[in-house]
Design a protein around this motif. Structure first.
Motif, PDB file in Angstrom:
ATOM      1  N   ARG A  41       0.852  -1.204   0.000  1.00 29.84           N
ATOM      2  CA  ARG A  41       0.000   0.000   0.000  1.00 29.84           C
ATOM      3  C   ARG A  41       0.877   1.239   0.000  1.00 29.84           C
ATOM      4  NH1 ARG A  41       0.447   2.403   4.803  1.00 29.84           N
ATOM      5  NH2 ARG A  41       1.026   1.119   6.581  1.00 29.84           N
ATOM      6  N   VAL A  45      -1.385   6.183   3.541  1.00 29.20           N
ATOM      7  CA  VAL A  45      -2.770   5.786   3.854  1.00 29.20           C
ATOM      8  C   VAL A  45      -2.949   5.711   5.375  1.00 29.20           C
ATOM      9  CG1 VAL A  45      -4.535   3.987   3.546  1.00 29.20           C
ATOM     10  CG2 VAL A  45      -2.931   4.494   1.691  1.00 29.20           C
ATOM     11  N   GLU A  47      -4.321   4.961   9.270  1.00 32.39           N
ATOM     12  CA  GLU A  47      -4.882   3.831  10.037  1.00 32.39           C
ATOM     13  C   GLU A  47      -6.234   4.251  10.594  1.00 32.39           C
ATOM     14  OE1 GLU A  47      -5.651   0.771  10.734  1.00 32.39           O
ATOM     15  OE2 GLU A  47      -3.583   0.233  11.243  1.00 32.39           O
ATOM     16  N   ARG A 109       0.283  -6.397   7.854  1.00 30.56           N
ATOM     17  CA  ARG A 109      -0.963  -5.712   8.287  1.00 30.56           C
ATOM     18  C   ARG A 109      -1.314  -6.142   9.722  1.00 30.56           C
ATOM     19  NH1 ARG A 109      -3.242  -1.906   9.233  1.00 30.56           N
ATOM     20  NH2 ARG A 109      -5.441  -1.489   8.965  1.00 30.56           N
ATOM     21  N   GLU A 112       0.884  -4.241  12.075  1.00 32.96           N
ATOM     22  CA  GLU A 112       0.414  -2.859  12.198  1.00 32.96           C
ATOM     23  C   GLU A 112      -0.762  -2.746  13.161  1.00 32.96           C
ATOM     24  OE1 GLU A 112       1.070  -0.505   8.024  1.00 32.96           O
ATOM     25  OE2 GLU A 112      -0.700  -1.758   8.193  1.00 32.96           O
ATOM     26  N   ARG A 175      -6.362   1.003   4.730  1.00 28.91           N
ATOM     27  CA  ARG A 175      -5.089   0.255   4.579  1.00 28.91           C
ATOM     28  C   ARG A 175      -5.352  -1.183   4.125  1.00 28.91           C
ATOM     29  NH1 ARG A 175      -0.797   1.920   9.381  1.00 28.91           N
ATOM     30  NH2 ARG A 175      -0.642   4.107   8.765  1.00 28.91           N
ATOM     31  N   GLU A 178      -6.445  -1.364   0.402  1.00 32.81           N
ATOM     32  CA  GLU A 178      -5.415  -1.249  -0.627  1.00 32.81           C
ATOM     33  C   GLU A 178      -4.591  -2.534  -0.743  1.00 32.81           C
ATOM     34  OE1 GLU A 178      -3.186   2.425  -0.545  1.00 32.81           O
ATOM     35  OE2 GLU A 178      -2.026   1.785  -2.291  1.00 32.81           O
TER      36      GLU A 178
END
Ligand SMILES: [Fe+2]
Ligand SMILES: [Fe+2]
Length: 258
Positions: A41, A45, A47, A109, A112, A175, A178
């Motif tokens: 991504r 972008v 969160e 991801r 994150e 996120r 993408e």
């Protein structure tokens, strides 16, 4: 959604056969949507997942996606040996790279979202039906049963992944959206390859159809169960869970596997 799913088959089968199985084609394809991105991504972008319950549901869904991508990664790599042509071996090497990237961006991801031990979360949250699919697919791959393993992987697993990822992208935070849309673009190529290979194979060896029908009867309920659960977690209505198998059912109908 329907439009994008039909798009999988817009490439003429002969054009696919001649051009789409090469690194030349692959590089041009991925460059278009991965250039300038980081872990699938664009870095800016924001969160948007802040609520604990939403985060928890998303981690469960991502854990299951990671298992699906692991199955495809292991299968694409191992099937290079069984592939019947050099062009198919080259295509599988591009697919192996794609699947490794998918697994990497999905794990990233999870990190994150605050997951500290993705391996442990994936092991804890993976659905029993997907684990069973993983085990059976592994057996087909190890026995170098090209037709059955490719059908299980590039048709059953990937058609359903394609539909669920595409729908999830529409409902997801920016996120996750993408990341999923980038994955879906690769899955289109993988599904196209699976249908192209198997379509050609069935023309010269129609008896293989019966074998694929048996694989379908055994394995598609496992994937359907998994992805119905995923749609429930991401908040799609119950009616949509049935609709998501539509593109898969169209693909098996095109191959005449019932
Ligand atoms: Fe994938
Ligand atoms: Fe794939």
């Amino acid at each position: 959604m329907g439009e994008a799913i039909e798009d999988v088959h817009q490439l003429d089968p002969q054009v696919f056969w001649e051009h789409a199985r090469s690194f030349e084609f692959w590089f041009g394809a991925v460059q278009g949507y991965l250039e300038g991105s980081s872990f699938g991504r664009h870095p800016e972008v924001p969160e948007k997942v802040r609520e604990a319950a939403e985060r928890d549901r998303l981690v469960t869904v991502l854990s299951n996606y990671c298992v699906g991508e692991t199955i495809a990664l292991e299968g694409a790599g191992a099937l290079i040996r069984a592939a019947p042509s050099r062009a198919a071996k080259v295509f599988l090497s591009t697919q192996t790279v794609d699947e490794g990237r998918h697994l990497e961006v999905l794990v990233h991801r999870m990190l994150e979202l605050g997951v500290t031990d993705p391996e442990a979360e994936i092991a804890r949250r993976a659905s029993p039906s997907l684990r069973e699919f993983h085990r059976r697919h592994g057996e087909l791959v190890r026995s170098e049963d090209w037709d059955a393993a490719l059908f299980a992987q590039n048709v059953i697993l990937e058609e359903m992944e394609f539909a669920v990822f595409h729908r999830h992208a529409q409902l997801a935070d920016p996120r996750t959206r993408e990341v999923l849309l980038g994955i879906v673009k690769d899955e289109r190529r993988h599904i196209g390859f699976g249908e192209n290979e198997l379509g050609r194979r069935l023309k010269v060896a129609p008896e293989v159809r019966r074998r694929l029908a048996a694989v379908r009867g055994e394995l598609d309920p496992l994937i359907l169960a998994t992805f119905r659960e995923a749609i429930a977690e991401i908040g799609g209505p119950a009616a949509e869970r049935e609709d998501l198998s539509k593109s898969y059912l169209q693909a098996v109908a095109r191959l005449g596997v019932s």
